[in-house]
Design an enzyme around this catalytic site. Structure first.
Site, PDB file in Angstrom:
ATOM      1  N   HIS A  56       0.834  -1.201   0.000  1.00  0.00           N
ATOM      2  CA  HIS A  56       0.000   0.000   0.000  1.00  0.00           C
ATOM      3  C   HIS A  56       0.875   1.260   0.000  1.00  0.00           C
ATOM      4  O   HIS A  56       0.740   2.121  -0.874  1.00  0.00           O
ATOM      5  CB  HIS A  56      -0.917  -0.018   1.227  1.00  0.00           C
ATOM      6  CG  HIS A  56      -1.820   1.170   1.320  1.00  0.00           C
ATOM      7  ND1 HIS A  56      -3.125   1.138   0.896  1.00  0.00           N
ATOM      8  CD2 HIS A  56      -1.608   2.437   1.761  1.00  0.00           C
ATOM      9  CE1 HIS A  56      -3.677   2.337   1.066  1.00  0.00           C
ATOM     10  NE2 HIS A  56      -2.767   3.139   1.603  1.00  0.00           N
ATOM     11  N   GLU A  57       1.787   1.344   0.957  1.00  0.00           N
ATOM     12  CA  GLU A  57       2.606   2.561   1.060  1.00  0.00           C
ATOM     13  C   GLU A  57       3.551   2.684  -0.138  1.00  0.00           C
ATOM     14  O   GLU A  57       3.834   3.795  -0.590  1.00  0.00           O
ATOM     15  CB  GLU A  57       3.384   2.584   2.385  1.00  0.00           C
ATOM     16  CG  GLU A  57       2.517   2.548   3.653  1.00  0.00           C
ATOM     17  CD  GLU A  57       1.412   3.608   3.703  1.00  0.00           C
ATOM     18  OE1 GLU A  57       1.578   4.668   3.063  1.00  0.00           O
ATOM     19  OE2 GLU A  57       0.379   3.368   4.371  1.00  0.00           O
ATOM     20  N   HIS A 103       1.784   4.411  -2.852  1.00  0.00           N
ATOM     21  CA  HIS A 103       1.879   5.866  -2.680  1.00  0.00           C
ATOM     22  C   HIS A 103       3.277   6.337  -3.109  1.00  0.00           C
ATOM     23  O   HIS A 103       3.433   7.353  -3.784  1.00  0.00           O
ATOM     24  CB  HIS A 103       1.683   6.248  -1.204  1.00  0.00           C
ATOM     25  CG  HIS A 103       0.257   6.188  -0.731  1.00  0.00           C
ATOM     26  ND1 HIS A 103      -0.755   6.894  -1.332  1.00  0.00           N
ATOM     27  CD2 HIS A 103      -0.322   5.523   0.307  1.00  0.00           C
ATOM     28  CE1 HIS A 103      -1.901   6.674  -0.674  1.00  0.00           C
ATOM     29  NE2 HIS A 103      -1.662   5.835   0.319  1.00  0.00           N
ATOM     30  N   GLU A 150      -4.652   7.647  -3.272  1.00  0.00           N
ATOM     31  CA  GLU A 150      -5.142   6.390  -2.720  1.00  0.00           C
ATOM     32  C   GLU A 150      -5.383   5.364  -3.834  1.00  0.00           C
ATOM     33  O   GLU A 150      -5.244   4.163  -3.622  1.00  0.00           O
ATOM     34  CB  GLU A 150      -6.412   6.661  -1.906  1.00  0.00           C
ATOM     35  CG  GLU A 150      -6.801   5.574  -0.930  1.00  0.00           C
ATOM     36  CD  GLU A 150      -5.796   5.356   0.210  1.00  0.00           C
ATOM     37  OE1 GLU A 150      -4.848   6.130   0.371  1.00  0.00           O
ATOM     38  OE2 GLU A 150      -5.984   4.366   0.933  1.00  0.00           O
TER      39      GLU A 150
HETATM   40 ZN    ZN Z   1      -3.153   5.235   1.699  1.00  0.00          ZN
END
Ligand code: ZN
Length: 522
Positions: free
Chosen positions: A280-281, A284, A310
């Site tokens: 997830h990170e 980003h 996101e």
């Molecule tokens: Zn996030």
């Protein structure tokens, strides 16, 4: 959108005004990045006793940033540039025009806020967060309610000052998702909801739901650290321009055009905590690393919105990380790192174990399907608070009733209900809907990728993530925030923004994993 830097013909004084305005924006971004470095350090490295002095440091830098952002000379320059551009003077690229308009719009928003209000909000956010930590610890709603009431009042005032022509909730939403309007978001959520509710119900009724025992074994932390780093590197995260550290709450923070830092947390008895935290990170981070470094501090080098941000994290976490091709590639490597836990597992088993649907009270622990119901609940409640349709005192009851209606379970305490998130205590209202917008955008992008790159599953099975990253760089990252999120996503995918692909994607993945033969509601 042309992004070329070739010199253009404009009256020389206007040209130098533009250069000065861009230089000012970059200087402000440099100061703001010091603020973000202090924040990163606070979450990862700071010894406990250093907290009070760090608050002084952060406040000192924040005040420098605010002064730089609202400098009258910069406003005068941008006003002159905007007026002359409007009057057809000079020869400007599209990027230069948008840059001036965006910078001016940001500046005007800041200037419309009286200094007294800015200070009062800053103080209310600090008090609010401290009160929230205590209130959540003791599940003490009454201890937090006055702080929230104050924040709601101040945020309403902020909205009216900074964007007097917008509905107050829209003004707050616009800070996080430029150009988005709550009536459109609400309509999109209303169309999304039935497909999700039906899928949750169908999954809960499944006679052969997936189980995740496979992932709940012993996974030594040292091996996890090498494993997640290898995965992040393989999907394209550049460790010469970034790093991974440990923090209680995972995040991604950018400290400069070549310095993007991820964090994760570790759970030796459950592999997905760190792995999916990092996917997830890193999603980003790939976006941040894909922004144009030559435009750092300018709209051309900044993220389009929280929703678009996101969408990048969710795409890598859910649409890549929970897919079969990913595990066909990844499992042999994972087996080498965790021979005891995974030696007998097949890619199909691992993938299926990642698709458990389990309604839970806490948003940050929610699965991919029920997650959006958590967001819709918060969106409706915070909008009602800002519009004055719901009193803060009535919030816990409204929360519990809605929760029971959506999830079939009722929080026993405020800590596992209305007090669970930090956002409202930090003045972040209009932020929650960007999470589900991110899910919607990510599914729509992946559907377009699948059409454009029919060989993608084979490439991922072979550990080649470059074609996917290249697609995202070209269609999304390189535009920065020169285009509003809605048009950016439609431009990237060739279709208007719609919830359709998220519903289809969830049913296509979670349906078979639960042995469902039913189809999504049309
Ligand atoms: Zn996030």
């Amino acid at each position: 959108m042309p992004t070329s830097d070739e010199p253009r013909r404009s009256p020389p004084d206007l040209r130098s005004e533009y250069v000065a305005a861009a230089a000012h924006a970059r200087r402000t971004a440099v100061l703001a990045s010091v603020e973000s470095l202090l924040g990163w350090d606070e979450q990862t490295m700071l010894p406990p006793a250093g907290g009070a002095y760090r608050a002084d440091q952060a406040a000192a830098v924040a005040s420098l940033v605010h002064t730089a952002r609202t400098e009258p000379a910069q406003r005068d320059r941008l006003e002159r540039l905007a007026t002359s551009m409007e009057g057809g003077e000079g020869d400007w690229s599209d990027e230069e025009r948008v840059t001036v308009l965006r910078l001016l719009c940001d500046l005007r928003k800041q200037l419309r806020l009286p200094a007294r209000l800015v200070e009062e909000i800053a103080r209310a956010c600090i008090d609010g967060q401290q009160a929230w930590v205590e209130a959540r610890r003791h599940s003490d709603w009454k201890g937090f309610a006055p702080h929230l009431a104050r924040l709601v009042r101040l945020k309403r005032e902020q909205a009216t000052c900074q964007s007097p022509d917008l509905d107050p909730y829209d003004a707050l939403l616009d800070d996080h998702e430029p150009g988005a309007r709550s009536s459109d978001v609400s309509a999109l959520f209303d169309r999304l909801r039935p497909g999700i509710v039906a899928l949750v119900r169908a999954c809960r009724g499944s006679r052969c739901p997936p189980r995740d025992d496979l992932l709940r074994q012993h996974f030594p932390r040292a091996a996890q650290e090498s494993f997640v780093r290898m995965v992040a590197e393989k999907i394209g995260f550049d460790f010469a321009r970034g790093r991974i550290d440990t923090s209680e709450h995972p995040f991604c923070s950018t400290t400069g055009p070549h310095d993007c830092r991820l964090t994760t947390r570790w759970d030796e008895s459950y592999l997905p905590t760190a792995l999916f935290g990092v996917l997830h990170e890193a999603g980003h981070g790939l976006y941040e690393q894909g922004l144009r470094s030559d435009a750092f501090g300018l709209p051309g080098g900044e993220a389009a919105s929280l929703g678009v941000h996101e969408s990048q994290s969710r795409l890598w976490e859910n649409l890549v990380g929970r897919s079969l091709p990913f595990w066909e590639w990844c499992l042999p490597l994972a087996r080498r790192m965790f021979p005891e836990a995974l030696s007998d597992a097949s890619p199909e088993e691992v993938q299926r174990s990642l698709l458990v649907v389990r309604p839970s009270l806490i948003r940050v622990e929610a699965d991919e399907v029920t997650y959006n119901l958590h967001i819709m609940l918060r969106f409706d409640l915070e909008r009602a608070l800002i519009r004055g349709e719901l009193a803060v005192a009535d919030l816990p009851v409204a929360w519990d009733e809605r929760f029971e209606q959506d999830f079939g379970i009722r929080p026993a305490t405020a800590a596992e209900g209305v007090l669970q998130d930090i956002h409202w205590s930090a003045g972040l209202i209009g932020y929650f809907p960007t999470y589900t917008l991110g899910n919607v955008y990510s599914a729509q992008m992946m559907a377009a990728v699948e059409t454009d790159l029919p060989d993608l599953p084979a490439a991922i099975t072979a550990g080649r993530f470059g074609p996917l990253l290249e697609w995202l760089r070209e269609r999304v990252h390189k535009h920065g925030r020169l285009i509003d999120p809605g048009p950016l996503v439609s431009g990237a995918t060739g279709r208007p923004v719609s919830e359709r692909w998220l519903v289809e994607s969830l049913w296509a993945r979670y349906g078979p994993a639960h042995g469902l033969e039913t189809l999504p509601p049309s």
